[in-house]
Enzyme design. Sequence first.
Site, PDB file in Angstrom:
ATOM      1  N   LYS A  90       0.855  -1.191   0.000  1.00 57.40           N
ATOM      2  CA  LYS A  90       0.000   0.000   0.000  1.00 57.40           C
ATOM      3  C   LYS A  90       0.878   1.223   0.000  1.00 57.40           C
ATOM      4  CE  LYS A  90      -3.998   1.872   0.232  1.00 57.40           C
ATOM      5  NZ  LYS A  90      -3.519   2.524  -1.019  1.00 57.40           N
ATOM      6  N   LYS A 126       5.596   2.114  -3.079  1.00 56.61           N
ATOM      7  CA  LYS A 126       5.444   3.456  -3.645  1.00 56.61           C
ATOM      8  C   LYS A 126       5.706   3.357  -5.135  1.00 56.61           C
ATOM      9  CE  LYS A 126       4.540   7.588  -2.063  1.00 56.61           C
ATOM     10  NZ  LYS A 126       3.878   7.992  -0.823  1.00 56.61           N
ATOM     11  N   GLY A 165      -2.894   8.029  -4.310  1.00 54.27           N
ATOM     12  CA  GLY A 165      -2.270   9.232  -4.841  1.00 54.27           C
ATOM     13  C   GLY A 165      -1.081   9.695  -4.010  1.00 54.27           C
ATOM     14  N   ASP A 166      -0.415  10.694  -4.505  1.00 51.10           N
ATOM     15  CA  ASP A 166       0.672  11.396  -3.801  1.00 51.10           C
ATOM     16  C   ASP A 166       0.835  12.704  -4.574  1.00 51.10           C
ATOM     17  OD1 ASP A 166       2.860  10.717  -1.631  1.00 51.10           O
ATOM     18  OD2 ASP A 166       3.943  11.738  -3.208  1.00 51.10           O
TER      19      ASP A 166
HETATM   20  N1  GLU Z   1       0.819   8.928  -0.549  1.00 52.53           N
HETATM   21  C1  GLU Z   1       0.169   8.835   0.712  1.00 52.53           C
HETATM   22  C2  GLU Z   1       1.167   8.428   1.800  1.00 52.53           C
HETATM   23  O1  GLU Z   1       2.282   8.765   1.726  1.00 52.53           O
HETATM   24  C3  GLU Z   1      -1.026   7.935   0.679  1.00 52.53           C
HETATM   25  C4  GLU Z   1      -0.760   6.484   0.459  1.00 52.53           C
HETATM   26  C5  GLU Z   1      -2.032   5.671   0.405  1.00 52.53           C
HETATM   27  O2  GLU Z   1      -3.090   6.179   0.696  1.00 52.53           O
HETATM   28  O3  GLU Z   1      -1.911   4.487   0.061  1.00 52.53           O
HETATM   29  O4  GLU Z   1       0.858   7.814   2.803  1.00 52.53           O
END
Ligand code: GLU
Length: 450
Positions: A90, A126, A165-166
């Site tokens: 995730k 990621k 997202g990010d």
């Molecule tokens: N990019 C966000 C984080 O750094 C969300 C990651 C997600 O929701 O899977 O946690």
Amino acid sequence: MNAYLASVLENVKAKNANEPEFLQTVEEVLTSLEPAINAHPEYEKVKLLERMVEPERTVEFRVTWLDDKGDYQVNRGYRVQYNGALGPYKGGLRFDPSVNLSIIKFLGFEQVYKDALTGLPIGGAKGGSDFDPRGRSDGEVMRFCQAFMTELYRHIGQDIDCPAGDLGCGGREIGYLYGQYRRLVGASEFGALSGKSVTSGGSILRPEATGYGAVYYLCEVLKHDGEDIKGKRIGVSGYGNVGWGIMKKAAELGAKVTYMAGPDGYVHDPDGIDTDEKLNFILEMRAKDPMHCKPYADKFGCEFVAGTKHWGHKDVDIYMPAATQNDVNMEWAKKIAESGVKYYIEVANMPTTNDALEFLKKQKHMVVAPSKAVNAGGVSVSELEMAQNAERLYWTAEEVDKKLHGIMKNIYASSVEVAERYGLGYDLVAGANIAGFQRVADAMMAQGIF
Ligand code: GLU
């Protein structure tokens, strides 16, 4: 330093010399694990740390798409599935020209311990691309997302890996990614992506979750000192979903964000960014042009200072860097320490350089909280989205908010407890690293060689 830890660190440095951001985070995390490694000599025999620093799987791929002029465009896509011991991988997707393997590995490594800290059954990953969505039309963004997913879909799935997202990958991008995923697999497999719109199976409150979670965590920190959030002034950097969520929740709880920084400079609004009109204006401003926050100052008649950051101003109670990595270096850290402001609450992933973080932690008058704990509310609500998808139901905003609040309280409490147990005192940074690490380590030890 513990000899095993030192030798692992040395090997990682030699093996990944071209990946500065990755090395930065590995060094920060591993160094703070020392008491846990001392207490578990059995880890060395099974090369636990050597395995933890190596991603389980890295996928790099070509993304080819047509721009509006009909020209071919080629980008590079990534997914680093770092550690799946605790559950499906995730973590978010970052679309930004700065993206390279070092950045994705740093974010993936952080994600493993962040996700573990939530107490939920999720591993860490990621991904992303060096694609820049800024200045691209809707059609271009859609075609890029479709091309990206045409490769990525074979590596993800609701029980395998659930991206979200990010930076540069918000609700619009997730919508296009999910649409293409659904088309390719021929099924409404909702749990393969999170951050979807509510009509596509998304969770209510996901966009606000990281910011709300950060404020809930902050409330615990303040409570520990017998303080209340009411009346507190906060300086943030960033006004994306995360910064915006902080502004909204802070306002709801009687605090106010008085400084906001963006790529073009910073805004000072001593009255606070705390009304619906101001919060809605930021949404519009961001949609038109995410690179400039000056229009806010023009609209509401407040001060704008171009080309610099607001760190070090004394007329706030709490600093919350919520923009991107390495926002606060040693120079800014010194200004922050001199200002006398007590609370430094990291929100973005690795917003502080390692030397600056060490320096700030040493300031006796300061409390420093680490991003992997503070920003874990986002991924937590993503996991709640997966859970709702698995059950084919939607929880109400109140239900999601309540669960998020509970998760953030647990993250804080477990960090405090672990640090105390290892004789480190009130060390939120080491506590978060060790608490996350311990869950991953326990699962890996139970699962045998991998
Ligand atoms: N990019 C966000 C984080 O750094 C969300 C990651 C997600 O929701 O899977 O946690």
